[in-house]
Design a protein around this motif. Structure first.
Motif, PDB file in Angstrom:
ATOM      1  N   VAL A 146       1.065  -1.043   0.385  1.00  0.00           N
ATOM      2  CA  VAL A 146      -0.043   0.273  -0.012  1.00  0.00           C
ATOM      3  C   VAL A 146       0.871   0.957   0.791  1.00  0.00           C
ATOM      4  O   VAL A 146       0.605   2.441  -0.506  1.00  0.00           O
ATOM      5  N   GLU A 147       2.168   0.941   1.164  1.00  0.00           N
ATOM      6  CA  GLU A 147       2.581   2.334   0.543  1.00  0.00           C
ATOM      7  C   GLU A 147       3.898   2.904  -0.454  1.00  0.00           C
ATOM      8  O   GLU A 147       4.109   3.638  -0.671  1.00  0.00           O
ATOM      9  N   LYS A 148       3.899   1.423  -1.130  1.00  0.00           N
ATOM     10  CA  LYS A 148       4.210   1.512  -2.321  1.00  0.00           C
ATOM     11  C   LYS A 148       3.528   2.896  -3.127  1.00  0.00           C
ATOM     12  O   LYS A 148       2.364   2.976  -3.365  1.00  0.00           O
ATOM     13  N   PRO A 149       4.144   3.809  -3.205  1.00  0.00           N
ATOM     14  CA  PRO A 149       3.919   5.583  -4.305  1.00  0.00           C
ATOM     15  C   PRO A 149       2.392   5.231  -5.440  1.00  0.00           C
ATOM     16  O   PRO A 149       1.484   6.652  -5.559  1.00  0.00           O
ATOM     17  N   TYR A 184      -0.442   4.478  -3.788  1.00  0.00           N
ATOM     18  CA  TYR A 184      -0.724   5.091  -1.886  1.00  0.00           C
ATOM     19  C   TYR A 184      -1.910   6.264  -2.012  1.00  0.00           C
ATOM     20  O   TYR A 184      -2.828   6.341  -1.400  1.00  0.00           O
ATOM     21  N   GLU A 185      -2.004   6.404  -3.787  1.00  0.00           N
ATOM     22  CA  GLU A 185      -3.419   7.621  -3.441  1.00  0.00           C
ATOM     23  C   GLU A 185      -4.502   6.735  -3.972  1.00  0.00           C
ATOM     24  O   GLU A 185      -5.845   6.764  -2.991  1.00  0.00           O
ATOM     25  N   ASP A 186      -3.976   5.443  -4.709  1.00  0.00           N
ATOM     26  CA  ASP A 186      -5.168   5.067  -4.896  1.00  0.00           C
ATOM     27  C   ASP A 186      -5.930   4.459  -3.396  1.00  0.00           C
ATOM     28  O   ASP A 186      -7.440   4.330  -3.473  1.00  0.00           O
ATOM     29  N   PHE A 187      -5.240   3.557  -2.573  1.00  0.00           N
ATOM     30  CA  PHE A 187      -5.845   3.764  -1.421  1.00  0.00           C
ATOM     31  C   PHE A 187      -6.619   4.503  -0.665  1.00  0.00           C
ATOM     32  O   PHE A 187      -7.422   4.992   0.146  1.00  0.00           O
ATOM     33  N   TYR A 188      -5.213   5.716  -0.754  1.00  0.00           N
ATOM     34  CA  TYR A 188      -6.195   6.712  -0.045  1.00  0.00           C
ATOM     35  C   TYR A 188      -7.508   7.651  -0.305  1.00  0.00           C
ATOM     36  O   TYR A 188      -7.734   7.888   0.269  1.00  0.00           O
ATOM     37  N   THR A 189      -7.992   7.641  -1.970  1.00  0.00           N
ATOM     38  CA  THR A 189      -9.005   8.034  -2.443  1.00  0.00           C
ATOM     39  C   THR A 189      -9.582   6.663  -2.382  1.00  0.00           C
ATOM     40  O   THR A 189     -11.427   6.863  -1.424  1.00  0.00           O
ATOM     41  N   TYR A 190      -9.692   5.292  -2.288  1.00  0.00           N
ATOM     42  CA  TYR A 190     -10.361   4.451  -1.791  1.00  0.00           C
ATOM     43  C   TYR A 190     -11.198   4.642  -0.313  1.00  0.00           C
ATOM     44  O   TYR A 190     -12.335   4.078   0.094  1.00  0.00           O
ATOM     45  N   CYS A 217      -0.076  17.521   2.044  1.00  0.00           N
ATOM     46  CA  CYS A 217       0.826  16.897   3.232  1.00  0.00           C
ATOM     47  C   CYS A 217       2.114  16.507   1.879  1.00  0.00           C
ATOM     48  O   CYS A 217       3.586  17.245   2.494  1.00  0.00           O
ATOM     49  N   LYS A 218       2.130  16.652   0.903  1.00  0.00           N
ATOM     50  CA  LYS A 218       3.027  15.316   0.328  1.00  0.00           C
ATOM     51  C   LYS A 218       3.889  16.767  -0.660  1.00  0.00           C
ATOM     52  O   LYS A 218       5.309  16.284  -0.517  1.00  0.00           O
ATOM     53  N   GLU A 219       3.082  17.922  -0.622  1.00  0.00           N
ATOM     54  CA  GLU A 219       4.047  19.272  -1.581  1.00  0.00           C
ATOM     55  C   GLU A 219       4.270  20.211  -0.187  1.00  0.00           C
ATOM     56  O   GLU A 219       5.391  20.863  -1.135  1.00  0.00           O
ATOM     57  N   ILE A 220       3.325  20.853   0.449  1.00  0.00           N
ATOM     58  CA  ILE A 220       4.283  21.620   1.232  1.00  0.00           C
ATOM     59  C   ILE A 220       4.140  21.268   2.436  1.00  0.00           C
ATOM     60  O   ILE A 220       4.739  20.490   2.901  1.00  0.00           O
TER      61      ILE A 220
END
Lengths: 732, 228
Positions: free
Chosen positions: B120-123, B126-132, B195-198
């Motif tokens: 899940v933590e693979k980039p 991760y986004e997919d999991f997060y949206t899920y 969180c990722k960019e700022i």
């Protein structure tokens, strides 16, 4: 003549050699040399032009041009050396005169010599590329006289001294100056420039530097400008009289730089006499001078403009944020109009109606008018005041002028939709209460608004007028159909189309029986001809005229609001009524009822009712009686007409809230329109485009636009691009 | 309606005695056998009348796995199973999911959890999991937003480990602000991007003129005020 052998004509040169006497050249030269001497000694009358010409001609012809030419040079130089000496010994003022005289002599001599040597001028000189006689004469004069060590500097200093004298007010011999200057010009533009103009400009710069410093210390701004203008004109006149016309631009530049450019800032900022002072006191003449002088220097006008703008902005800002003036909206707007008139006049009279200054004026007004968020409301109130009573006795043209001025202020508003809301409210009150003094003026203003903002802005306003007219016709129809009602109370109904008029909450009250039945009859009549419509009585907006007889028999006609009528009619059946009884019977909302009772019981001159206790406020336990002792000078008594007031704080908030609410769909519509046509667009461009589209109505807030975009994303009108979240896509 | 069989009892670990085979090297026969095992495992937790594992079953599963009901790993499991409805696993989801994990028994499943976490933590995932995670909370039909309380919990659960300081501040802010009572999908996904960019907590590179959702503009303003 055919077949004849053609014989070519030939002219052959002299075949025989002319015997040249070796002494011939010398002898001939001597004759000419002698002539030159005589010419210079003013003894030319004894000479024979023909003989001299022939001699010169012969010399050239026999190839003695060199001798002739060099002899000329030598002779003339010798004479000029003599002349130079004589000029040098001239004393004082005679120096220039002597120079001038000798110059004239020389020119005359030169001309004669040139005439004599014309053949040489035309043949020998072009062939040998030597300097022609006339030019030679000038060059020699220049070298031996003008550039002679003893004369050159003296000449310059004499000339400059004369100019200086003239500048300090003395009279000089302008004719002599003109001749000398002309001499320099004739000797060549480089002579004029090097031997006079350049030093002249330098000395002038120094002179004006000193003078301007002196003036600025002791003069006020207006005086200084006057002096500067005088000096400038002097220099221009000087050039016209005795200098080369090409010097005008150069010397005026010097004056402009020294007197104006170097002191611009100080002049403008002078206390008590600078630009701001001039603006405040309408000093058109001084302002005009400043404008004309500063126009000549770089950044001069922009400096004036900047100072004017910042002063105007500050004055305007104080005007609109002044708490006192906000208390009277009509006064507030009048002061704005007066300020604008003042500056209009200044720009027209002193700043030659310059467009850039007009623009500065407009941008300043736009800036400060919008500093007060109540400006739209106040402008509408101003118009309301004028249309109610302020235009009596004013001619039609003047009305147009006033309305045009109001339109100018309107254009400066950023929140035009707020103005629209207030204008609608005020117009509604005017129409319904019959308060319009001048129908033409009303219409005229609507037309102006339409021209400015388009059809949509005014369509509802026009709808209001139409409703009034239609209602008149409806009433006529009603009474035509019900002739039996002619004897009873007269009903006047205005039927308002909901969309066009300001939204009002529909609160009805209990009308007196006679009125209630009449209203019902009207309703059925109306709905008979207009099926499918719904009518709601707006009892909070009506008026009534009722006849009353008081205790001592005094009769009056009272003009009251509908609510007041309902309350008063109750007293036909009771002598005393408590607050609660009145409330129950009429079902008028509490705050309105209290206001209504207060206006009839607690206001001097309008107290048709008597209240117990006699306090100022209405209490729920109060009792009311008809005031039999009521008196008034007038037969017709007006009680409680609701004038368009400046809104109270809560009302203001409510209106503003409604305006904000109305803006949301407008913003959304703009976003959708833009996205539909562009399909894909990034955030900043969306904001920019939306702001531009809505500019004519209000200034859209980027945060509000963002909110609307998010709402549209949620409702799936738009989506964010998956790769770049700053970009939006339109979802069909 | 037949009484629901008690699922609280832990299932006898007969599956653990099966010769452990890691998913790759099984023969066809073993494959079918594996599917049977998966099915059997399903049945131990499923609500027979519904034909799928219900919240109680999941709770039991959690207990057996030694994992808390609210642990993020269950959410990850749901993601792996592509479970559509919160609190329920269908047979298909179970089968596909466990097969993808390469497990057919409880103990294997337990061992697979750490690997699942890494996956899940693979980039890319991760986004997919997060949206899920967000979608999983939309329990009602046509529901588009999730209430603030739940969002705060979800943020803690999903982002808490990786972005602890951001989550703490954000949760604090969400609880005290009044502008939004619910969070929608667009706002949710932007939390992650934030969180990722700022850079945090200085927020140096945050530009309100970019298309961040308004709620984040307000959050940044609140943070900046707090910091000054």
């Amino acid at each position: 003549m055919s077949n004849q052998k053609k014989r070519n004509f030939q002219i052959e040169a002299f075949k025989h050699r002319v015997v040249v006497d070796p002494k011939y050249a010398e002898r001939t030269w001597k004759i000419i040399e002698h002539a030159i001497h005589e010419i210079y000694n003013h003894n030319a009358s004894g000479l024979s032009f023909e003989e001299l010409y022939r001699n010169a001609y012969n010399m050239v012809l026999h190839k003695f041009g060199d001798k002739l030419y060099s002899g000329l040079v030598t002779t003339m130089s010798a004479h000029l050396k003599e002349i130079s000496k004589s000029i040098q010994v001239a004393q004082g003022a005679l120096f220039l005169e002597e120079l001038n005289r000798k110059w004239n002599d020389h020119n005359k001599a030169l001309q004669m010599i040139r005439d004599i040597l014309m053949y040489m001028d035309r043949t020998y000189i072009p062939n040998t590329r030597k300097t022609p006689v006339h030019e030679l004469g000038l060059n020699l004069w220049r070298d031996y006289i003008i550039h002679s060590g003893k004369i050159q500097s003296r000449l310059l200093s004499t000339l400059l001294e004369l100019v200086h004298k003239e500048r300090t007010g003395e009279v000089i011999d302008r004719g002599l100056m003109r001749n000398i200057i002309k001499m320099l010009m004739d000797l060549g533009s480089s002579v004029y420039q090097e031997d006079f103009e350049k030093p002249f400009l330098e000395v002038s710069a120094e002179f004006y530097k000193v003078e301007s410093q002196k003036f600025i210390e002791c003069c006020d701004c207006g005086d200084y400008l006057k002096k500067a203008e005088i000096r400038l004109n002097e220099e221009i006149e000087r050039v016209a009289h005795y200098l080369d016309v090409k010097s005008e631009a150069k010397i005026t530049n010097v004056v402009e730089k020294e007197m104006i450019a170097n002191h611009m800032t100080r002049l403008v900022q002078m206390e008590n006499s600078g630009l701001v002072n001039m603006l405040l006191n309408d000093k058109y003449e001084d302002l005009g001078k400043m404008y004309n002088l500063f126009k000549r220097v770089p950044n001069g006008l922009s400096m004036i403009r900047d100072v004017m703008t910042s002063h105007l902005r500050e004055t305007g800002r104080q005007l609109v944020t002044d708490v006192e003036s906000s208390k009277d909206p009509v006064e507030f707007v009048q002061r704005l109009l007066d300020e604008r008139d003042k500056y209009d006049k200044i720009i027209c009279q002193a700043f030659s109606n310059s467009k850039t200054f007009q623009n500065a004026l407009n941008s300043s007004f736009e800036y400060f008018i919008n500093l007060n968020s109540r400006s739209p409301e106040f402008i509408s109130l101003f118009v309301d005041d004028k249309l109610r009573k302020g235009l009596k006795g004013v001619t039609e043209e003047d009305v147009e002028i006033i309305l045009d001025k109001v339109m100018m202020l309107f254009r400066y508003l950023r929140e035009k939709d707020v103005f629209e809301k207030y204008y609608k409210q005020h117009l509604a009150k005017r129409l319904l209460l019959g308060k319009t003094v001048c129908d033409d003026a009303e219409r005229s203003l609507i037309v102006k608004l339409k021209t400015e903002c388009g059809y949509q802005f005014t369509s509802k306003l026009e709808g209001m007028f139409t409703d009034m007219k239609t209602s008149e016709d409806t009433m006529q129809g009603f009474y035509a159909n019900h002739p039996e009602l002619a004897d009873g109370p007269t009903l006047v109904v205005q039927v308002l189309t909901t969309g066009s008029w300001p939204t009002q909450p529909t609160i009805t009250c209990n009308l007196p029986t006679e009125m209630a039945t009449l209203c019902e009859k009207f309703r059925s009549h109306y709905l008979g001809t207009h099926t499918g419509r719904r009518l709601s009585w707006q009892t909070n907006m009506g008026t009534a005229d009722i006849k009353a007889t008081f205790g001592k028999g005094q009769k009056h006609e009272l003009n009251v609001s509908t609510y007041q009528m309902c309350v008063l009619m109750l007293f036909n059946n009771s002598d005393m009524l408590s607050y609660k009884e009145i409330e129950q019977a009429t079902e008028i909302p509490t705050s309105d009822l209290k206001r209504c009772l207060q206006s009839m019981a607690c206001v001097k001159g309008k107290n048709v009712l008597r209240k117990e206790p006699m306090s100022k406020d209405i209490g729920t336990d109060d009792a009311f009686f008809v005031n039999d002792k009521f008196t008034s000078k007038f037969y017709k008594v007006k009680i409680g007409t609701v004038v368009a007031q400046k809104e109270s704080e809560p009302e203001k908030l409510e209106t503003r809230q409604r305006v904000e609410e109305d803006r949301k769909p407008q913003i959304e519509a703009a976003v959708v329109r833009i996205m539909k046509s562009r399909r894909v667009l990034d955030h900043n461009n969306v904001i920019a485009e939306v702001t531009k589209q809505l500019q004519s109505r209000f200034l859209a807030n980027p945060t509000e636009i963002k909110k609307r975009i998010e709402s549209l994303i949620e409702r799936e009108f738009l989506e964010r691009d998956s790769a770049d979240r700053k970009v939006y896509r339109y979802l069909a | 309606m037949p009484p629901r069989a008690s699922k609280r009892k832990s299932v006898p670990p007969n599956s653990s005695t099966v010769t452990s085979s890691d998913g790759r090297s099984v023969s066809n026969k073993a494959k079918t056998k594996g599917m049977e095992k998966i099915d059997r495992l399903f049945n131990t937790y499923a609500n027979s009348s519904l034909g799928m594992i219900d919240p109680e079953g999941i709770e039991a599963l959690c207990a057996d796995l030694g994992v808390d009901y609210t642990d993020v790993r269950i959410l990850m499991l749901a993601w792996k199973l592509k479970s559509e409805k919160q609190g329920y696993f269908t047979r298909e989801e179970w089968q596909t999911g466990l097969k993808a994990l390469g497990v057919d028994s409880l103990s294997k499943l337990k061992k697979a959890l750490p690997e699942l976490e890494k996956e899940v933590e693979k980039p890319s995932n991760y986004e997919d999991f997060y949206t899920y995670a967000f979608r999983y909370c939309l329990t009602e039909e046509k529901q588009k937003s999730v209430d603030i309380e739940s969002i705060c919990e979800l943020l803690n659960l999903v982002l808490g480990v990786q972005f602890r300081p951001q989550v703490d501040s954000l949760v604090e802010y969400l609880k005290i602000q009044n502008d939004y009572k619910v969070i929608n999908a667009d706002q949710w996904i932007n939390f992650l991007r934030f969180c990722k960019e700022i850079s945090f907590p200085d927020l140096r590179n945050y530009d309100a003129n970019q298309a961040w959702p308004l709620i984040l503009d307000n959050f940044v303003e609140w943070m900046r005020e707090k910091q000054s």
